[in-house]
Design an enzyme around this catalytic site. Structure first.
Site, PDB file in Angstrom:
ATOM      1  N   SER A 250       0.831  -1.191   0.000  1.00 48.30           N
ATOM      2  CA  SER A 250       0.000   0.000   0.000  1.00 48.30           C
ATOM      3  C   SER A 250       0.872   1.249   0.000  1.00 48.30           C
ATOM      4  CB  SER A 250      -0.900   0.002   1.229  1.00 48.30           C
ATOM      5  OG  SER A 250      -0.159   0.382   2.371  1.00 48.30           O
ATOM      6  N   LYS A 251       0.179   2.388  -0.139  1.00 55.51           N
ATOM      7  CA  LYS A 251       0.895   3.660  -0.194  1.00 55.51           C
ATOM      8  C   LYS A 251       1.847   3.841   0.987  1.00 55.51           C
ATOM      9  CE  LYS A 251      -2.932   4.171  -1.675  1.00 55.51           C
ATOM     10  NZ  LYS A 251      -4.316   4.170  -1.825  1.00 55.51           N
ATOM     11  N   ARG A 252       1.457   3.243   2.114  1.00 51.79           N
ATOM     12  CA  ARG A 252       2.266   3.389   3.320  1.00 51.79           C
ATOM     13  C   ARG A 252       3.631   2.733   3.175  1.00 51.79           C
ATOM     14  NH1 ARG A 252      -1.710   2.349   7.288  1.00 51.79           N
ATOM     15  NH2 ARG A 252      -0.443   3.220   8.973  1.00 51.79           N
TER      16      ARG A 252
END
Length: 499
Positions: A250-252
Site C-alpha cells: 500500500s501507499k504506506r
RNA sequence: GCCCCCAUCGUCUAGAGGCCUAGGACACAUCCCUUUCACGGAUGCGACACGGGUUCGAAUCCCGUUGGGGGUACCA
C-alpha cells in the site's frame, strides 16, 4: 468470442503499482487474443476523486506502453444510465428503499459483534408497508437503495486463476446498498459494486481481470448480472503484490506509484517486465525472463499465473532494469542519458560520437539512469582530489609518470581524431600501447602507472574502465590539461613538505 | 469473530502421480576476468509448512492442523 477487457482505476491516488500490474495482465491478455483493452475511470466517489490523479493514471499507463483501445470512459458522466438500471430493479422488486439511520446500523452491528456473529444487514426494511415508509419519510429520513440477496443462494464461478470458487448468499452481509442516501424518491449516488456491473455489461466486457482483493465482490456482482438479465463474464483474480512483511502493498510502504519508479530511473520496459514476472512466468525454453510486453503477450495465459501473492523485491527490479539498459543500442542509451545529465546541470557537448562512446562505457555498469550523473561526473566536471589520491601522488616515481604522459598527450592533441567507425577501439589500442611502452621505458609496474593515471585524471581511486576513460577525455583535450594540474599539486606538496 | 483465498530455496518461480538426487532467476559466498568499482563467466549455499490418508509410487490427489493473506462500508 471476442475478448474485451478493462482496467478500471479509481482516481483517488496516483497510479499504483498494483493497479498497473492489473493493467499489464489485462493488456497482455487482450493482445494475446487480439481483443480490446478498455480504460474506465471509476470516479463515482466524488469526495475522493481528483482530476490530477486521473491525469497521473493516464500518463502512467501511456508511459508503461499499456495503450488502451477504447476510453477513457468516466463513470461520473454515466450517472443517468446507472439510475435507469436502479429504477428498473426497483420496479421489478429486486431492490428497495431502506430508511435505517447510521446509528441504528451501528447499534445492530455492535450486537452482532458481541454475539460473535459476522456483521451484516438484517434486511429489516426489505418488506416495509406503505404506512411504515410514509412514517419514515415524514421523519425526514433519507433512504438508501438496497439490492436483495437471498441467504440460501449458492453462488459459484470458475476462476481462470483459481478454479472453482463458491459462496453462500448468507455470507454476503445481507441486502447490499447500491445507491447512497438521497431525498425522497430520488436515486442517490450509485455505488461501486453496482456501477461496475452496469458498465461491464454496457461495455461488453468478456473477461474481468483484477486483483485478488476483489474476490469477495464477485459473488455480489454475479447476483447483479443475473438481476440485470445478462450472462456473467469470465473472472480472473490475480495474486496481490506484497510488501516485505507479506501484506498487500500500500501507499504506506513508501515507493508504490509508477511516477515514483520513473523518477528513480527505472525504465518502463523493465518495470513492465518486472510486474509481469510478479505472478506470471514465461514458458520455459521459449522465452527467457527478460522480455518486452509484446513478447509476453505472445505467450500470455492464465495457466501460468500463480495463485499465491508475490513479495516485491528491489534487488530483482534493479537487476532487470540493468539488463534492459544493457540491451539498448548506444544511440538509444544516449537518448536516455542525455536529459539526465542535462538535468544534473552538466554542460553536455554537442558531440554524438563522443556521447555514444561515453554511454557504451558507462552503460555496462549502470542499473538505473539516475546513477548516470554520479558515474559520469569526471567527464563533465574538473576533478577534485580525494585524500587517497593526494597521498598517492606524493609517492616517488609518480611525478615522472605524470610528466611523461602529459608530454605524450600534449603531442597527440596536435593531431585531429580520425572520424572512423572504430574510432574508440583504435584510440584505446593506441593508449594501451603507449602505456606498455612507458612501463618498460620507465621501469615501473603497470599497477603504479594505471593507478597514477586514474588518480591524476579523475581524483578518485575507482571509476569506469581507465583506458576508455582516457580516450574519451583525450577526445576533448582534457588529458594533458588535467595531468598538468596534477603536476602542480605535486609540486606544491613537495614544496611545503621540505620546509 | 465470520467468510473466502493461498502455502516449493531468503525472494520471484518451474513442477499437471513415476522424467525430481526438485530445475531456473535474483540475492549471498568463493574463484576467474580486471589498475579499481561494476559488468561478464564459473562454482557453491539453499526449499516441497506439518500430520494423516489414496496409490506399487505423491512436491503433485483427498482430509485435517498450522501459518499467511484478502474481505467483512451509504470506499473503490
Amino acid at each position: 468470442m471476442t475478448v474485451r477487457v478493462r482496467i478500471a482505476p479509481s482516481p483517488t491516488g496516483n497510479l499504483h503499482i498494483g493497479t498497473a500490474r492489473t493493467a499489464v495482465f489485462n493488456c497482455l491478455f487482450a493482445r494475446h487474443h487480439q481483443g480490446q483493452f478498455i480504460l474506465r475511470i471509476e470516479d463515482t466517489d466524488l469526495e475522493r476523486s481528483r482530476p490530477e490523479f486521473t491525469e497521473n493514471i493516464l500518463e502512467g499507463l501511456k508511459w508503461l506502453g499499456l495503450n488502451w483501445d477504447e476510453g477513457p470512459f468516466f463513470q461520473s458522466e454515466r450517472m443517468e444510465l446507472y439510475r435507469q438500471k436502479i429504477q428498473a430493479l426497483l420496479v421489478q422488486g429486486l431492490a428497495y428503499r431502506a430508511y435505517d439511520a447510521p446509528e441504528e446500523l451501528e447499534a445492530m452491528r455492535e450486537v452482532q459483534k458481541a454475539n460473535h456473529e459476522a456483521p451484516r444487514y438484517d434486511n429489516r426494511h426489505r418488506d416495509l408497508t406503505a404506512e411504515q415508509e410514509a412514517a419514515f419519510k415524514a421523519e425526514g429520513r433519507k433512504p438508501v437503495i438496497r439490492f436483495k440477496i437471498e441467504d440460501d443462494r449458492e453462488i459459484a464461478w470458475t476462476d481462470l486463476v483459481r478454479g472453482k470458487v463458491s459462496w453462500k448468499g448468507r455470507d454476503l452481509g445481507g441486502d447490499m446498498v447500491i445507491a447512497r442516501a438521497s431525498e425522497g424518491s430520488d436515486i442517490g449516488q450509485p455505488l461501486y459494486n453496482f456501477v461496475v456491473v452496469v458498465d461491464d455489461i454496457d461495455m461488453k466486457i468478456s473477461h474481468v481481470i483484477r486483483g485478488e482483493d476483489h474476490i469477495s465482490n464477485t459473488p455480489k456482482q454475479i447476483l447483479l448480472y443475473e438481476a440485470l438479465g445478462t450472462a456473467v463474464p469470465e473472472f480472473a483474480h490475480t495474486p496481490l503484490i506484497l510488501n516485505q512483511a507479506g501484506a498487500k502493498l500500500s501507499k504506506r510502504d513508501g515507493v508504490t506509484s509508477i511516477a515514483d519508479f520513473q523518477a528513480m530511473g527505472y525504465s518502463a520496459e523493465a518495470l513492465a517486465n518486472y510486474m509481469t514476472l510478479l505472478g506470471w512466468s514465461p514458458p520455459e525454453g521459449v522465452m527467457e525472463e527478460i522480455f518486452s510486453l509484446d513478447q509476453a503477450a505472445q505467450h500470455f495465459s492464465f495457466d501460468r499465473v500463480n495463485k499465491a501473492g508475490a513479495k516485491f523485491d528491489w534487488d530483482k527490479l534493479n537487476w532487470l532494469n540493468g539488463q534492459h539498459l544493457r540491451r539498448l543500442a548506444p544511440s538509444e542509451l544516449s537518448q536516455q542519458l542525455l536529459p539526465v545529465w542535462q538535468a544534473a546541470g552538466y554542460e553536455v557537448p554537442d558531440d554524438a560520437v563522443w556521447l555514444e562512446g561515453l554511454c557504451v562505457l558507462l552503460g555496462q555498469s549502470l542499473n538505473r539512469t539516475t546513477e548516470a550523473p554520479a558515474m559520469a561526473q569526471t567527464f563533465f566536471v574538473e576533478p577534485t582530489f580525494e585524500q587517497e589520491a593526494v597521498d598517492h601522488l606524493k609517492q616517488p616515481n609518480v611525478g615522472i609518470i605524470i610528466q611523461t604522459f602529459e608530454k605524450l598527450f600534449r603531442e597527440w592533441e596536435k593531431e585531429d581524431l580520425p572520424m572512423q567507425e572504430d574510432l574508440w577501439k583504435k584510440l584505446e589500442e593506441k593508449i594501451q600501447a603507449a602505456i606498455h611502452e612507458q612501463i618498460s621505458a620507465l621501469g615501473v609496474k603497470k599497477g603504479l602507472v594505471m593507478k597514477t593515471l586514474r588518480m591524476a585524471l579523475t581524483g578518485t581511486k575507482s571509476g569506469p574502465e581507465l583506458v576508455p576513460t582516457i580516450a574519451l577525455l583525450h577526445a576533448h583535450k582534457e588529458v594533458a590539461k588535467r595531468l598538468t594540474q596534477a603536476n602542480k599539486i605535486i609540486a606544491s606538496m613537495s614544496g611545503s613538505a621540505d620546509t
